[in-house]
Scaffold this motif. Structure first.
Motif, PDB file in Angstrom:
ATOM      1  N   ASN A  61       0.827  -1.210   0.000  1.00 14.67           N
ATOM      2  CA  ASN A  61       0.000   0.000   0.000  1.00 14.67           C
ATOM      3  C   ASN A  61       0.862   1.261   0.000  1.00 14.67           C
ATOM      4  O   ASN A  61       0.559   2.235  -0.705  1.00 14.67           O
ATOM      5  CB  ASN A  61      -0.930   0.007   1.211  1.00 14.67           C
ATOM      6  CG  ASN A  61      -2.028  -1.032   1.110  1.00 14.67           C
ATOM      7  OD1 ASN A  61      -2.375  -1.481   0.005  1.00 14.67           O
ATOM      8  ND2 ASN A  61      -2.574  -1.441   2.242  1.00 14.67           N
ATOM      9  N   LEU A  62       1.923   1.239   0.802  1.00 17.79           N
ATOM     10  CA  LEU A  62       2.811   2.397   0.860  1.00 17.79           C
ATOM     11  C   LEU A  62       3.492   2.640  -0.482  1.00 17.79           C
ATOM     12  O   LEU A  62       3.574   3.771  -0.967  1.00 17.79           O
ATOM     13  CB  LEU A  62       3.866   2.206   1.957  1.00 17.79           C
ATOM     14  CG  LEU A  62       3.410   2.350   3.404  1.00 17.79           C
ATOM     15  CD1 LEU A  62       4.550   2.042   4.361  1.00 17.79           C
ATOM     16  CD2 LEU A  62       2.889   3.760   3.666  1.00 17.79           C
ATOM     17  N   ARG A  63       3.982   1.578  -1.086  1.00 13.69           N
ATOM     18  CA  ARG A  63       4.684   1.726  -2.368  1.00 13.69           C
ATOM     19  C   ARG A  63       3.745   2.201  -3.478  1.00 13.69           C
ATOM     20  O   ARG A  63       4.175   2.850  -4.424  1.00 13.69           O
ATOM     21  CB  ARG A  63       5.342   0.401  -2.747  1.00 13.69           C
ATOM     22  CG  ARG A  63       6.507   0.025  -1.832  1.00 13.69           C
ATOM     23  CD  ARG A  63       7.271  -1.183  -2.326  1.00 13.69           C
ATOM     24  NE  ARG A  63       8.416  -1.476  -1.462  1.00 13.69           N
ATOM     25  CZ  ARG A  63       8.521  -2.538  -0.676  1.00 13.69           C
ATOM     26  NH1 ARG A  63       7.532  -3.446  -0.653  1.00 13.69           N
ATOM     27  NH2 ARG A  63       9.589  -2.723   0.072  1.00 13.69           N
ATOM     28  N   SER A  64       2.472   1.887  -3.350  1.00  6.13           N
ATOM     29  CA  SER A  64       1.508   2.361  -4.347  1.00  6.13           C
ATOM     30  C   SER A  64       1.299   3.873  -4.255  1.00  6.13           C
ATOM     31  O   SER A  64       0.753   4.484  -5.184  1.00  6.13           O
ATOM     32  CB  SER A  64       0.161   1.649  -4.165  1.00  6.13           C
ATOM     33  OG  SER A  64      -0.469   2.050  -2.957  1.00  6.13           O
ATOM     34  N   CYS A  65       1.732   4.453  -3.138  1.00  4.67           N
ATOM     35  CA  CYS A  65       1.559   5.899  -2.924  1.00  4.67           C
ATOM     36  C   CYS A  65       2.802   6.709  -3.272  1.00  4.67           C
ATOM     37  O   CYS A  65       2.783   7.944  -3.186  1.00  4.67           O
ATOM     38  CB  CYS A  65       1.192   6.181  -1.466  1.00  4.67           C
ATOM     39  SG  CYS A  65      -0.344   5.426  -0.910  1.00  4.67           S
ATOM     40  N   SER A  66       3.871   6.022  -3.621  1.00  6.42           N
ATOM     41  CA  SER A  66       5.136   6.741  -3.849  1.00  6.42           C
ATOM     42  C   SER A  66       5.179   7.474  -5.185  1.00  6.42           C
ATOM     43  O   SER A  66       5.987   8.385  -5.371  1.00  6.42           O
ATOM     44  CB  SER A  66       6.314   5.774  -3.775  1.00  6.42           C
ATOM     45  OG  SER A  66       6.233   4.808  -4.806  1.00  6.42           O
ATOM     46  N   ALA A  67       4.313   7.079  -6.138  1.00 11.53           N
ATOM     47  CA  ALA A  67       4.283   7.769  -7.433  1.00 11.53           C
ATOM     48  C   ALA A  67       3.787   9.198  -7.252  1.00 11.53           C
ATOM     49  O   ALA A  67       2.698   9.424  -6.725  1.00 11.53           O
ATOM     50  CB  ALA A  67       3.392   7.014  -8.409  1.00 11.53           C
ATOM     51  N   ASN A 103       3.401  17.787  -4.154  1.00 15.36           N
ATOM     52  CA  ASN A 103       3.453  17.440  -2.741  1.00 15.36           C
ATOM     53  C   ASN A 103       3.586  15.922  -2.638  1.00 15.36           C
ATOM     54  O   ASN A 103       2.698  15.188  -3.082  1.00 15.36           O
ATOM     55  CB  ASN A 103       2.193  17.927  -2.021  1.00 15.36           C
ATOM     56  CG  ASN A 103       2.297  17.787  -0.514  1.00 15.36           C
ATOM     57  OD1 ASN A 103       2.851  16.825   0.000  1.00 15.36           O
ATOM     58  ND2 ASN A 103       1.758  18.759   0.209  1.00 15.36           N
ATOM     59  N   SER A 104       4.683  15.459  -2.059  1.00 17.84           N
ATOM     60  CA  SER A 104       4.966  14.018  -2.063  1.00 17.84           C
ATOM     61  C   SER A 104       4.079  13.224  -1.108  1.00 17.84           C
ATOM     62  O   SER A 104       4.023  11.996  -1.206  1.00 17.84           O
ATOM     63  CB  SER A 104       6.440  13.779  -1.720  1.00 17.84           C
ATOM     64  OG  SER A 104       6.727  14.186  -0.393  1.00 17.84           O
ATOM     65  N   GLU A 105       3.382  13.874  -0.193  1.00 10.90           N
ATOM     66  CA  GLU A 105       2.539  13.142   0.751  1.00 10.90           C
ATOM     67  C   GLU A 105       1.079  13.092   0.319  1.00 10.90           C
ATOM     68  O   GLU A 105       0.246  12.491   0.997  1.00 10.90           O
ATOM     69  CB  GLU A 105       2.631  13.763   2.143  1.00 10.90           C
ATOM     70  CG  GLU A 105       1.911  15.092   2.285  1.00 10.90           C
ATOM     71  CD  GLU A 105       1.865  15.591   3.725  1.00 10.90           C
ATOM     72  OE1 GLU A 105       2.492  14.969   4.594  1.00 10.90           O
ATOM     73  OE2 GLU A 105       1.205  16.614   3.954  1.00 10.90           O
ATOM     74  N   LEU A 106       0.769  13.695  -0.811  1.00  9.87           N
ATOM     75  CA  LEU A 106      -0.622  13.841  -1.238  1.00  9.87           C
ATOM     76  C   LEU A 106      -1.350  12.505  -1.350  1.00  9.87           C
ATOM     77  O   LEU A 106      -2.450  12.337  -0.828  1.00  9.87           O
ATOM     78  CB  LEU A 106      -0.671  14.591  -2.579  1.00  9.87           C
ATOM     79  CG  LEU A 106      -2.052  14.790  -3.185  1.00  9.87           C
ATOM     80  CD1 LEU A 106      -2.906  15.681  -2.292  1.00  9.87           C
ATOM     81  CD2 LEU A 106      -1.931  15.406  -4.581  1.00  9.87           C
ATOM     82  N   ILE A 107      -0.748  11.541  -2.049  1.00  8.02           N
ATOM     83  CA  ILE A 107      -1.427  10.261  -2.286  1.00  8.02           C
ATOM     84  C   ILE A 107      -1.533   9.450  -0.997  1.00  8.02           C
ATOM     85  O   ILE A 107      -2.531   8.748  -0.775  1.00  8.02           O
ATOM     86  CB  ILE A 107      -0.688   9.454  -3.366  1.00  8.02           C
ATOM     87  CG1 ILE A 107      -0.544  10.320  -4.632  1.00  8.02           C
ATOM     88  CG2 ILE A 107      -1.446   8.180  -3.703  1.00  8.02           C
ATOM     89  CD1 ILE A 107      -1.860  10.817  -5.185  1.00  8.02           C
TER      90      ILE A 107
END
Length: 283
Positions: A61-67, A103-107
């Protein structure tokens, strides 16, 4: 006693930048790599409190948010939101960019309401100052909201990413960005503006005295010509700032070269005539 965890935050305005589409894409690709490394740090961190049976799913789940997802706004109001590839390969990519926000925390927040330990955000304001905008004093710094911020609990990651972004912008800073600083206009007024104002009065003094016999009208016209010269200088100063914006996006159909040629013809004509007369009077 447990160790104190300190959150590091580094923020800096972008005072000068000249960049094109290719360099902008390269910059965002670098940021994607840094976002991926931040995600791996996050995956290692959750191992201490996530159950073993849930760990791999949580990491997935975390890696899916890194894009990274970014927003680009064009000068005509068009807006693109999506991944780096989606935005830059879009047929709707604007010719002139007004702003870029990332913004890198958006996703993380939108998908799982999760706040990562390390993050960055960047806003690049490509707007040019208006030539005939007299709402702010020319002696003030050119308004621009461009800034970047890196923060997190991993000081090595924070300092490394901040330094990399800062170096990238410094290598692409404008060579004449000083024109946008405070008090530059005041210096120009004292060195060129006031002398040229008196020179304009001197050049027109014979014509004024021949047309107007009344001394009051003559003096009033001299005062008007003097302040009109300063007003024209202010317009030219705004025009110069518009030609060389503090933060500039260079498009393929940039017409700045034509405008710059026009400006230099006007500026050199006025300053050249002024210097010629001054040298003629002195020598």
């Amino acid at each position: 006693m447990s160790d104190t965890i300190v959150k590091n935050r580094l923020r800096k305005p972008i005072d000068s930048l000249t960049i094109n589409k290719d360099d902008l894409l390269k910059f965002l690709q670098i940021l994607q790599e840094r976002a991926n490394s931040a995600c791996e740090i996050e995956c290692n961190h959750i191992e201490s409190f996530i159950k073993v049976e849930d760990l791999e799913k949580s990491k997935e789940n975390l890696r899916s948010c890194s894009a990274l997802k970014l927003t680009i706004t064009g000068m005509d109001g068009e807006e693109l939101f999506g991944s780096i590839t989606e935005v830059f390969e879009s047929l709707s990519f604007p010719e002139q960019i007004k702003s870029l926000y990332l913004n890198s925390e958006l996703i993380y927040k939108s998908n799982f309401n999760y706040i990562p330990r390390n993050r960055f955000d960047i806003f690049i304001d490509f707007r040019k100052p208006k030539v005939l905008d007299f709402s702010f004093a020319p002696s003030e710094k050119t308004p621009n909201d461009s800034t970047f911020c890196v923060e997190g609990f991993d000081s090595t990651w924070v300092n490394g990413v901040f330094s990399e972004i800062d170096k990238f912008f410094n290598k692409r800073s404008s060579s004449i960005s000083g024109i946008h600083k405070n008090s530059i206009y005041d210096v120009i007024v004292w060195i060129l503006g006031i002398p040229i104002g008196f020179w304009a009065c001197y050049k027109l003094s014979i014509n004024i005295s021949q047309v107007f016999s009344d001394s009051f009208l003559q003096n009033a016209l001299f005062v008007y010509i003097f302040f009109l010269s300063l007003f024209i200088l202010r317009i030219l100063f705004h025009y110069f700032r518009w030609l060389y914006p503090q933060v500039q996006y260079k498009s393929t159909n940039d017409l700045s070269i034509i405008h710059r040629g026009f400006f230099y013809v006007i500026a050199t004509s006025i300053i050249g005539a002024f210097l010629y007369d001054m040298l003629h009077l002195l020598f």
